[in-house]
Write a protein that holds these residues in place. Structure first.
Motif, mmCIF file in Angstrom:
data_model
loop_
_atom_site.group_PDB
_atom_site.id
_atom_site.type_symbol
_atom_site.label_atom_id
_atom_site.label_comp_id
_atom_site.label_asym_id
_atom_site.label_seq_id
_atom_site.Cartn_x
_atom_site.Cartn_y
_atom_site.Cartn_z
ATOM 1 N N ALA A 1 -7.597 12.452 3.606
ATOM 2 C CA ALA A 1 -7.807 11.078 3.145
ATOM 3 C C ALA A 1 -8.655 10.257 4.110
ATOM 4 O O ALA A 1 -9.074 9.152 3.769
ATOM 5 C CB ALA A 1 -6.460 10.386 2.932
ATOM 6 N N VAL A 2 -8.929 10.789 5.305
ATOM 7 C CA VAL A 2 -9.750 10.061 6.283
ATOM 8 C C VAL A 2 -11.146 9.765 5.740
ATOM 9 O O VAL A 2 -11.627 8.618 5.846
ATOM 10 C CB VAL A 2 -9.816 10.850 7.605
ATOM 11 N N PRO A 3 -11.854 10.734 5.127
ATOM 12 C CA PRO A 3 -13.179 10.390 4.564
ATOM 13 C C PRO A 3 -13.119 9.313 3.489
ATOM 14 O O PRO A 3 -14.059 8.530 3.348
ATOM 15 C CB PRO A 3 -13.666 11.727 3.981
ATOM 16 N N LEU B 1 -3.978 3.340 5.815
ATOM 17 C CA LEU B 1 -3.694 4.400 4.855
ATOM 18 C C LEU B 1 -2.695 5.406 5.420
ATOM 19 O O LEU B 1 -1.748 5.822 4.740
ATOM 20 C CB LEU B 1 -4.995 5.095 4.466
ATOM 21 N N THR B 2 -2.883 5.795 6.668
ATOM 22 C CA THR B 2 -1.969 6.753 7.296
ATOM 23 C C THR B 2 -0.562 6.187 7.413
ATOM 24 O O THR B 2 0.430 6.864 7.124
ATOM 25 C CB THR B 2 -2.488 7.145 8.689
ATOM 26 N N LEU B 3 -0.476 4.917 7.812
ATOM 27 C CA LEU B 3 0.825 4.274 7.933
ATOM 28 C C LEU B 3 1.543 4.223 6.590
ATOM 29 O O LEU B 3 2.752 4.484 6.502
ATOM 30 C CB LEU B 3 0.651 2.860 8.495
ATOM 31 N N GLU B 4 0.819 3.902 5.534
ATOM 32 C CA GLU B 4 1.449 3.817 4.207
ATOM 33 C C GLU B 4 1.918 5.186 3.719
ATOM 34 O O GLU B 4 3.010 5.310 3.150
ATOM 35 C CB GLU B 4 0.473 3.209 3.203
ATOM 36 N N LEU B 5 1.117 6.229 3.914
ATOM 37 C CA LEU B 5 1.521 7.564 3.483
ATOM 38 C C LEU B 5 2.744 8.049 4.256
ATOM 39 O O LEU B 5 3.648 8.668 3.677
ATOM 40 C CB LEU B 5 0.352 8.543 3.676
ATOM 41 N N ILE B 6 2.786 7.770 5.550
ATOM 42 C CA ILE B 6 3.946 8.194 6.354
ATOM 43 C C ILE B 6 5.197 7.442 5.917
ATOM 44 O O ILE B 6 6.270 8.037 5.740
ATOM 45 C CB ILE B 6 3.659 7.958 7.853
ATOM 46 N N LEU C 1 2.469 6.988 -7.077
ATOM 47 C CA LEU C 1 1.896 7.637 -5.899
ATOM 48 C C LEU C 1 0.411 7.318 -5.747
ATOM 49 O O LEU C 1 -0.102 7.265 -4.630
ATOM 50 C CB LEU C 1 2.088 9.155 -5.998
ATOM 51 N N SER C 2 -0.273 7.125 -6.875
ATOM 52 C CA SER C 2 -1.711 6.857 -6.787
ATOM 53 C C SER C 2 -2.007 5.563 -6.050
ATOM 54 O O SER C 2 -3.062 5.422 -5.427
ATOM 55 C CB SER C 2 -2.317 6.810 -8.194
ATOM 56 N N MET C 3 -1.079 4.605 -6.080
ATOM 57 C CA MET C 3 -1.297 3.326 -5.410
ATOM 58 C C MET C 3 -1.163 3.436 -3.887
ATOM 59 O O MET C 3 -1.497 2.499 -3.179
ATOM 60 C CB MET C 3 -0.305 2.293 -5.930
ATOM 61 N N LEU C 4 -0.707 4.582 -3.398
ATOM 62 C CA LEU C 4 -0.546 4.738 -1.954
ATOM 63 C C LEU C 4 -1.887 4.762 -1.233
ATOM 64 O O LEU C 4 -1.945 4.545 -0.026
ATOM 65 C CB LEU C 4 0.230 6.025 -1.651
#
Length: 398
Positions: free
Chosen positions: A288-290, A251-256, A194-197
């Protein structure tokens, strides 16, 4: 009445973003890298589930040489849904050849004196042949468990025949109670994955940050931009927002996508579960945005201080390894989750996602610390980059 002009930094942001999106190959590569890890992660977990449930789906087939010598053992094997295949006597090369075909989990060979030794209450030898390189470890353990249980039952029966209670051989009875939940087991197994996300936060905006700073300086297009009626902080802000937008989007795309994959995979087959819902994923994306903006700011600042485009690429490729260090150090030292971890950028996001995946009630403070720990350094880095932009030495790459 004069039309209201856009802020200079917004104009630069739109201009830089438009130029970046024109590079179809670069954008395609970023999307591919962003999608690749969750898909590979899902394939890996699916393979683990397939291996764990293979014995239930395919059954366990065991070749037995001399099954008539131990009818009770054969009955116990069949009770555990282990198919016993009566096999003619074979030598060692023939057994190895049979195992290499992969059709049986192992070969059980009872010695010629098995019945004689069993009747005389001497150790009756049973040979279990198997191929450790074959992916049948779980099925082989099922056979070994039956053999162990059979041996214990025979020993207990012999003790009773001599008037000795089998309980004398077990002075201590251990009862095990596992309080771990499916969610906590999931976090323990896939926590490192999960950390690699969060890696796209440092990768998706890197090429754009290098090209808009060191690249424009080498092409001499930066001098034209600085000749416009825009202050240094506006130029830096526009370029930073452009790189930050790509980082946030990746980042958002990968988390989703990771949430979709983990929700789709039947983790319950491994005694695990994915406890996050869409609201939790939304909160993780927001805090995670900042981090993505901090990554973009660092890349802009470092690329500006590089003397050439290649040097900027080399420096930032090394910087890509830095986000993984806190998580690796914490995992190697086996540190327990503490409040200070939420004050370290990148580590705070990893810790927050791991704790949420356990189903633990995190509270508002970790979310706030995770957001602030990356938001405050952003202001410092952008201010430094703006100050650096004012220097003629930067423009001339001196």
């Amino acid at each position: 009445m004069k039309p209201r002009l856009k802020p200079a930094f917004l104009t630069i942001f739109i201009k830089e973003l438009r130029e970046t999106l024109r590079e179809k190959r670069t954008v395609g590569l970023l999307v591919l890298v962003t999608l690749m890890y969750p898909v590979m992660f899902g394939i890996l977990m699916q393979q683990l589930i397939d291996r764990a449930t293979r014995s239930e789906r395919e059954g366990v087939e065991l070749a037995v040489i001399g099954p008539g010598k131990a009818p009770t053992l054969m009955a116990q094997l069949k009770q555990k849904n282990i198919t016993v295949r009566d096999t003619a006597p074979m030598d060692e090369p023939a057994i190895e050849a049979l195992l290499q075909k992969g059709k049986v989990v192992g070969v059980l060979r009872l010695s010629d004196k098995f019945a004689e030794n069993y009747t005389a209450m001497r150790p009756a030898r049973i040979e279990l042949w198997y191929d450790s390189a074959a992916e049948k470890g779980a099925q082989r353990r099922e056979v070994e468990d039956v053999l162990q249980a059979y041996s214990s039952n025979v020993a207990s029966a012999r003790l009773l025949a001599h008037g000795v209670s089998p309980a004398t051989l077990a002075p201590i009875e251990v009862q095990r109670y596992d309080t771990g939940t499916n969610a906590s087991r999931s976090a323990g197994l896939i926590g490192g994955m999960l950390s690699m996300l969060f890696f796209p936060a440092f990768f998706c905006g890197m090429s754009a940050a290098v090209d808009s700073t060191a690249g424009e300086r080498e092409r001499r297009s930066l001098e034209v931009l600085m000749a416009q009626p825009a202050r240094a902080w506006e130029i830096v802000t526009g370029k930073w927002l452009m790189a930050g937008t790509l980082a946030v989007a990746g980042l958002t795309l990968e988390l989703i996508l990771a949430h979709v994959v983990l929700s789709w995979i039947p983790l319950e087959e491994l005694g695990m579960s994915w406890s996050l819902n869409w609201f939790d994923v939304t909160l993780v994306c927001i805090v995670a945005v900042p981090l993505a903006l901090l990554a973009a700011a660092l890349q802009i600042a470092l690329a500006m201080n590089a003397k050439s485009f290649k040097e900027a690429q080399s420096v930032l490729s090394i910087v890509l390894l830095l986000p993984m260090l806190p998580g690796v150090v914490v995992s190697m030292m086996e540190l327990k989750t503490s409040l200070w971890m939420y004050a370290v950028p990148m580590l705070s996001n990893q810790t927050l996602l791991r704790e949420m995946s356990k189903g633990v009630e995190v509270g508002a403070l970790p979310f706030l610390l995770t957001f602030i720990s990356a938001a405050l350094p952003v202001l410092v880095v952008v201010a430094f980059a703006s100050w650096r932009m004012k220097s003629e030495r930067y423009v001339l790459a001196v």
